[in-house]
Motif scaffolding. Structure first.
Motif, short mmCIF file in Angstrom:
data_model
loop_
_atom_site.label_atom_id
_atom_site.label_comp_id
_atom_site.label_asym_id
_atom_site.label_seq_id
_atom_site.Cartn_x
_atom_site.Cartn_y
_atom_site.Cartn_z
N ALA A 49 -3.29 -4.25 -11.85
CA ALA A 49 -3.11 -5.21 -10.75
C ALA A 49 -1.74 -5.03 -10.10
CB ALA A 49 -3.27 -6.63 -11.27
N GLN A 50 -0.69 -4.84 -10.90
CA GLN A 50 0.64 -4.64 -10.33
C GLN A 50 0.75 -3.32 -9.59
OE1 GLN A 50 3.16 -5.29 -13.74
NE2 GLN A 50 3.47 -7.44 -13.19
N LEU A 51 0.13 -2.29 -10.12
CA LEU A 51 0.17 -0.98 -9.47
C LEU A 51 -0.57 -1.01 -8.13
CD1 LEU A 51 1.06 1.98 -9.69
CD2 LEU A 51 -1.07 2.43 -10.90
N VAL A 52 -1.75 -1.65 -8.10
CA VAL A 52 -2.51 -1.75 -6.85
C VAL A 52 -1.76 -2.61 -5.84
CG1 VAL A 52 -4.66 -2.66 -5.87
CG2 VAL A 52 -4.73 -1.24 -7.92
N THR A 53 -1.16 -3.71 -6.32
CA THR A 53 -0.38 -4.57 -5.41
C THR A 53 0.80 -3.79 -4.83
OG1 THR A 53 -0.99 -6.47 -6.76
CG2 THR A 53 0.84 -6.77 -5.25
N TRP A 54 1.43 -2.98 -5.64
CA TRP A 54 2.55 -2.15 -5.15
C TRP A 54 2.07 -1.17 -4.08
CZ3 TRP A 54 3.48 3.17 -5.71
CH2 TRP A 54 4.76 3.59 -5.37
N LEU A 55 0.92 -0.53 -4.32
CA LEU A 55 0.38 0.42 -3.34
C LEU A 55 0.01 -0.28 -2.03
CD1 LEU A 55 -1.88 2.68 -5.57
CD2 LEU A 55 0.15 3.37 -4.30
N ILE A 56 -0.66 -1.42 -2.15
CA ILE A 56 -1.04 -2.17 -0.95
C ILE A 56 0.20 -2.64 -0.20
CG2 ILE A 56 -2.14 -4.30 -0.16
CD1 ILE A 56 -4.22 -3.90 -2.38
N GLY A 57 1.22 -3.06 -0.94
CA GLY A 57 2.46 -3.49 -0.30
C GLY A 57 3.12 -2.39 0.51
N VAL B 95 1.61 0.36 1.69
CA VAL B 95 0.74 0.80 2.79
C VAL B 95 0.80 -0.18 3.95
CG1 VAL B 95 -1.70 1.14 3.43
CG2 VAL B 95 -0.81 2.16 1.34
N THR B 96 0.87 -1.47 3.64
CA THR B 96 0.89 -2.48 4.70
C THR B 96 2.31 -2.86 5.13
OG1 THR B 96 0.75 -4.26 3.07
CG2 THR B 96 -1.32 -3.44 4.00
N GLY C 197 4.30 -5.27 8.46
CA GLY C 197 5.14 -6.40 8.11
C GLY C 197 4.66 -7.24 6.95
N ILE C 198 3.36 -7.31 6.72
CA ILE C 198 2.86 -8.13 5.61
C ILE C 198 3.17 -7.49 4.27
CG2 ILE C 198 0.53 -7.16 5.49
CD1 ILE C 198 -0.42 -10.08 5.12
N LEU D 276 5.37 -7.14 -1.40
CA LEU D 276 6.34 -6.54 -2.32
C LEU D 276 7.34 -7.57 -2.84
CD1 LEU D 276 7.01 -3.13 -0.54
CD2 LEU D 276 5.76 -3.53 -2.66
N PHE D 277 7.71 -8.58 -2.02
CA PHE D 277 8.59 -9.64 -2.49
C PHE D 277 7.91 -10.47 -3.58
CE2 PHE D 277 10.01 -14.08 -2.25
CZ PHE D 277 11.33 -13.91 -2.61
N VAL D 278 6.64 -10.84 -3.37
CA VAL D 278 5.89 -11.61 -4.38
C VAL D 278 5.75 -10.79 -5.66
CG1 VAL D 278 3.64 -12.63 -4.90
CG2 VAL D 278 4.69 -13.01 -2.67
N LEU D 279 5.49 -9.51 -5.52
CA LEU D 279 5.39 -8.62 -6.69
C LEU D 279 6.72 -8.56 -7.43
CD1 LEU D 279 3.79 -6.57 -8.39
CD2 LEU D 279 4.54 -4.81 -6.77
N SER D 280 7.82 -8.50 -6.71
CA SER D 280 9.14 -8.46 -7.35
C SER D 280 9.42 -9.73 -8.13
CB SER D 280 10.23 -8.23 -6.30
OG SER D 280 10.01 -7.00 -5.65
#
Length: 164
Positions: free
Chosen positions: A112-120, A122-123, A127-128, A133-137
């Motif tokens: 889940a963290q790896l996919v969130t990082w990738l999506i962060g 890519v997007t 701007g989103i 990436l802030f929420v993931l951090s």
């Protein structure tokens, strides 16, 4: 064609009466008798006795790993605990990739963290991704602190073994 004893030439004729001339338990209906067969006796399998379950200090079950022993075959061996320092360092430096969760055996959380990082990343162009990436951090910083203090699920690895 009958033999001198009054039987037939066939040894296993289902219509013959038993040798001891005792009446049959179930008389045949309409001149037909079911053949009487002996049930084969098979030895009962011997199953290994279950081993007692080990528990840690908090009452959670500890699952030992299996290993091969030359004398006794497969035996359950004690499990080496994971390092709290290694998990904390992975969370601090590579936490957004979820490597500390993979190390501790929490694979779904790590994915889940790896996919969130990738999506962060890519997007991030629109701007989103910066928000993601802030929420993931923040998520990784909370897990880093939980690993350091031994709180929540981060006191143990996924097998229930306490971190050392």
């Amino acid at each position: 064609m009958s033999t001198p004893q009054g039987g037939s030439n066939y040894e296993h004729n289902p219509f013959d009466r038993p040798q001891n001339d005792q009446p049959l338990n179930n008389p045949p209906q309409y001149g037909y008798q079911q053949p009487q067969y002996r049930q084969p006796q098979y030895p009962q399998p011997q199953y290994p006795q279950p081993q007692p379950q080990a528990y840690n200090k908090d009452g959670l079950p500890v699952q030992p790993q299996a290993g091969f022993n030359q004398q006794y075959g497969f035996q359950q061996q004690p499990v080496r605990p994971k390092s709290k320092v290694a998990a904390a360092l992975l969370a601090f430096f590579l936490g957004t990739l979820g490597l500390h969760n993979f190390y501790l055996g929490y694979t779904r959380r790590g994915v889940a963290q790896l996919v969130t990082w990738l999506i962060g990343w890519v997007t991030a162009i629109i701007g989103i991704g910066a928000v993601i990436l802030f929420v993931l951090s923040v998520w990784v910083i909370v897990e880093f602190i939980l690993i350091l203090i031994g709180g929540g699920k981060f006191r143990y690895d996924s097998r229930g073994v306490e971190l050392e």
